[in-house]
Scaffold this motif. Structure first.
Motif, PDB file in Angstrom:
ATOM      1  N   MET A  70       0.856  -1.194   0.000  1.00 23.96           N
ATOM      2  CA  MET A  70       0.000   0.000   0.000  1.00 23.96           C
ATOM      3  C   MET A  70       0.888   1.239   0.000  1.00 23.96           C
ATOM      4  N   ASP A  71       0.273   2.402  -0.283  1.00 22.93           N
ATOM      5  CA  ASP A  71       1.045   3.635  -0.193  1.00 22.93           C
ATOM      6  C   ASP A  71       0.989   4.164   1.242  1.00 22.93           C
ATOM      7  N   GLU A  73      -0.218   6.845   2.582  1.00 20.91           N
ATOM      8  CA  GLU A  73      -1.513   7.367   3.036  1.00 20.91           C
ATOM      9  C   GLU A  73      -2.458   6.228   3.436  1.00 20.91           C
ATOM     10  N   ASP A  74      -2.401   5.118   2.706  1.00 14.00           N
ATOM     11  CA  ASP A  74      -3.237   3.965   3.061  1.00 14.00           C
ATOM     12  C   ASP A  74      -2.787   3.346   4.382  1.00 14.00           C
ATOM     13  N   TYR A  75      -1.476   3.251   4.590  1.00 16.69           N
ATOM     14  CA  TYR A  75      -0.985   2.737   5.872  1.00 16.69           C
ATOM     15  C   TYR A  75      -1.365   3.676   7.016  1.00 16.69           C
ATOM     16  N   GLU A 109     -14.474  -0.196   4.408  1.00 14.34           N
ATOM     17  CA  GLU A 109     -13.804   0.553   3.331  1.00 14.34           C
ATOM     18  C   GLU A 109     -14.092   2.053   3.433  1.00 14.34           C
ATOM     19  N   LEU A 112     -12.026   3.589   6.266  1.00 10.85           N
ATOM     20  CA  LEU A 112     -10.649   3.846   5.824  1.00 10.85           C
ATOM     21  C   LEU A 112     -10.568   5.096   4.963  1.00 10.85           C
ATOM     22  N   GLU A 113     -11.517   5.270   4.046  1.00  7.22           N
ATOM     23  CA  GLU A 113     -11.523   6.455   3.186  1.00  7.22           C
ATOM     24  C   GLU A 113     -11.654   7.736   4.010  1.00  7.22           C
ATOM     25  N   LYS A 116      -8.529   9.405   5.409  1.00  6.18           N
ATOM     26  CA  LYS A 116      -7.615  10.048   4.458  1.00  6.18           C
ATOM     27  C   LYS A 116      -8.175  11.386   3.976  1.00  6.18           C
TER      28      LYS A 116
END
Length: 167
Positions: A70-71, A73-75, A109, A112-113, A116
């Motif tokens: 993952m990138d 930002e995802d982590y 999901e 998580l969004e 960010k």
């Protein structure tokens, strides 16, 4: 304009305390007009997180992104949701109520969004230094448990009194 839920003045020195006291007559007048009865409390202000601690959490997410799938930002979103939110829910009834009302019913999901940009549900920015240390410990244990190598906090200028690696 939205009315505040409470009126707060914070001070770290006697001089700052005296300056805060100068604001009290106005705050008290507003509070009495709104509520008729008020409670005044003087309590210890917890030490806020350090900029170095904040930088370290982003560095570790960047480290993970170079080694994982993952990138950064995802982590970061994953860490906020899995490690930060449980700490804040445990320590703050107000935070727990807001999270449970707004985010808890959502699918994973979407949660998580919302961690960010552009939403950036507040997690670490509201933490005390103690809470962020606990958060960093949980992040460290998680990623090193997966075999990731993370930047040594000493290289970021964070002393052991500010951050202790989990054993």
């Amino acid at each position: 304009m939205r009315e505040p839920k409470r009126y707060v003045a914070t001070a770290g020195t006697i001089e700052e305390s005296l300056a805060a006291l100068a604001k009290f007559p106005g705050m008290l007048s507003q509070a009495f007009r709104r509520w008729k009865r008020v409670r005044m409390i003087i309590e210890e202000e917890p030490e806020r997180r350090s900029l170095d601690q904040n930088a370290l959490q982003w560095k570790w997410c960047s480290d993970a992104a170079k080694q994982g799938d993952m990138d950064a930002e995802d982590y970061q979103a994953f860490c906020k949701l899995h490690f930060g939110i449980p700490i804040l829910r445990r320590d703050s009834e107000e935070y727990r109520e807001a999270y449970d009302r707004i985010l808890r019913p959502l699918p994973y999901e979407q949660k998580l969004e919302l961690m960010k940009a552009p939403f950036e549900w507040p997690v670490s920015r509201g933490m005390s230094k103690k809470q962020l240390t606990e958060y960093l410990n949980r992040v460290y244990v998680h990623f090193t448990g997966l075999g990731f190598r993370l930047t040594d906090p000493g290289l970021k200028g964070i002393g052991p009194e500010q951050y202790r690696e989990a054993s």
